[in-house]
Scaffold this active site. Structure first.
Site, PDB file in Angstrom:
ATOM      1  N   GLY A  45       0.806  -1.255  -0.043  1.00 17.10           N
ATOM      2  CA  GLY A  45       0.140   0.034  -0.042  1.00 17.10           C
ATOM      3  C   GLY A  45       0.802   1.422   0.132  1.00 17.10           C
ATOM      4  CD  GLN A  50       3.434   5.926   2.675  1.00 12.42           C
ATOM      5  OE1 GLN A  50       2.761   5.371   2.147  1.00 12.42           O
ATOM      6  NE2 GLN A  50       4.571   5.093   3.321  1.00 12.42           N
ATOM      7  CB  CYS A  92       5.003   2.395   7.263  1.00 12.92           C
ATOM      8  SG  CYS A  92       4.572   3.884   6.589  1.00 12.92           S
ATOM      9  CG  LEU A  93       6.522   1.058   1.602  1.00 11.65           C
ATOM     10  CD1 LEU A  93       6.191   1.431   0.071  1.00 11.65           C
ATOM     11  CD2 LEU A  93       7.864   0.021   1.299  1.00 11.65           C
ATOM     12  CG  HIS A 134      -0.549   1.197   7.190  1.00  5.47           C
ATOM     13  ND1 HIS A 134       0.385   0.720   8.110  1.00  5.47           N
ATOM     14  CD2 HIS A 134       0.106   2.297   6.205  1.00  5.47           C
ATOM     15  CE1 HIS A 134       1.621   1.204   7.632  1.00  5.47           C
ATOM     16  NE2 HIS A 134       1.467   2.129   6.873  1.00  5.47           N
ATOM     17  CD  GLU A 135      -1.386   2.344   2.404  1.00  2.38           C
ATOM     18  OE1 GLU A 135      -0.744   3.748   2.450  1.00  2.38           O
ATOM     19  OE2 GLU A 135      -0.483   1.589   2.956  1.00  2.38           O
ATOM     20  CG  HIS A 138       0.162   6.648   5.287  1.00  2.00           C
ATOM     21  ND1 HIS A 138       1.344   7.266   5.956  1.00  2.00           N
ATOM     22  CD2 HIS A 138       0.485   5.275   5.348  1.00  2.00           C
ATOM     23  CE1 HIS A 138       2.418   6.329   6.099  1.00  2.00           C
ATOM     24  NE2 HIS A 138       1.708   5.304   5.517  1.00  2.00           N
TER      25      HIS A 138
HETATM   26 NI    NI Z   1       2.602   3.406   5.692  1.00  2.00          NI
END
Ligand code: NI
Length: 169
Positions: A45, A50, A92-93, A134-135, A138
Site C-alpha cells: 500500500g 508518502q 511502513c515504507l 494504515h493507508e 496516512h
Molecule cells: Ni505506511
C-alpha cells in the site's frame, strides 16, 4: 516514474491531506507513479502523502502484483464500517527497518472514488482491512508508530533520532 518515498519526520507525512476536487491528468500521472513506486519498493500500500503530495489518495495491492484485480486505487476514501480486532506485525515504507504489532480491525469497509471517478465500496478482511486503515491513517497524518504506546514507541523514535543525527535517515 518511481518517486522517492518520504520518511518519518518529513512534515507532509504528519499533516492531514486535502480532498481531491478534480481527477485531472496530473492526478492520473500521480496514481500511475504511486502504483509503480509501491511495486518497486515493494509494498502492499502507498498513500500520496508518502510521495510528498498532500492529497487524499492511496493505492493498495495485498497480492503484491500477483492478482491484477487486487490492485485498488482510492480517491477521497472514507471508512464506512470496521469491526473485530487483530494484532499483527506491521511495517511502513516511510519507516524502513521497523515493524511492530499494531491493533487493527479484522474487517473494514471503505468507500471512495476509483481512478476513473466512479464510486466504489470495498470490503477488506484480514491484511486488506489492516492495509485500508494504515493507508487512511496516512491521509490523516498518522503513521503506525503513532498508534503505539510506551516502550516500543519510545524505542523506535529514539532509533530514528539516532539515525537522523548520523545522517542515515
Ligand atoms: Ni505506511
Amino acid at each position: 516514474m518511481i518517486r522517492p518515498i518520504l520518511r518519518y519526520g518529513d512534515q507532509i507525512l504528519h499533516d492531514p491531506a486535502a480532498p481531491v476536487t478534480e481527477i485531472t491528468a496530473d492526478i492520473q500521472r500521480l496514481i500511475d507513479d504511486m502504483i509503480q513506486t509501491m511495486y518497486a519498493a515493494p509494498g502492499v500500500g502507498l498513500a500520496a502523502t508518502q510521495v510528498g503530495v498532500p492529497l487524499r489518495i492511496f493505492v493498495a495491492d495485498v497480492s503484491g502484483g500477483r492478482v491484477a484485480s487486487d490492485l485498488l486505487t482510492f480517491i477521497n476514501p472514507e471508512l464506512v464500517e470496521a469491526d473485530g480486532t487483530q494484532h499483527e506485525d506491521e511495517g511502513c515504507l516511510s519507516l524502513p527497518g521497523f515493524t511492530a504489532i499494531v491493533e487493527r480491525p479484522t474487517r473494514a469497509v471503505v468507500k471512495g472514488l476509483d481512478r476513473d471517478g466512479r464510486q466504489q465500496v470495498v470490503e477488506g478482511v484480514g491484511l486488506l482491512a489492516r492495509c485500508f486503515i494504515h493507508e487512511m491513517d496516512h491521509l490523516d497524518g498518522a503513521l503506525f508508530v503513532d498508534r503505539l504506546r510506551g516502550l516500543k514507541k519510545d524505542l523506535i523514535l529514539r532509533k530514528i533520532k539516532k539515525l537522523s543525527r548520523s545522517g542515515k535517515w
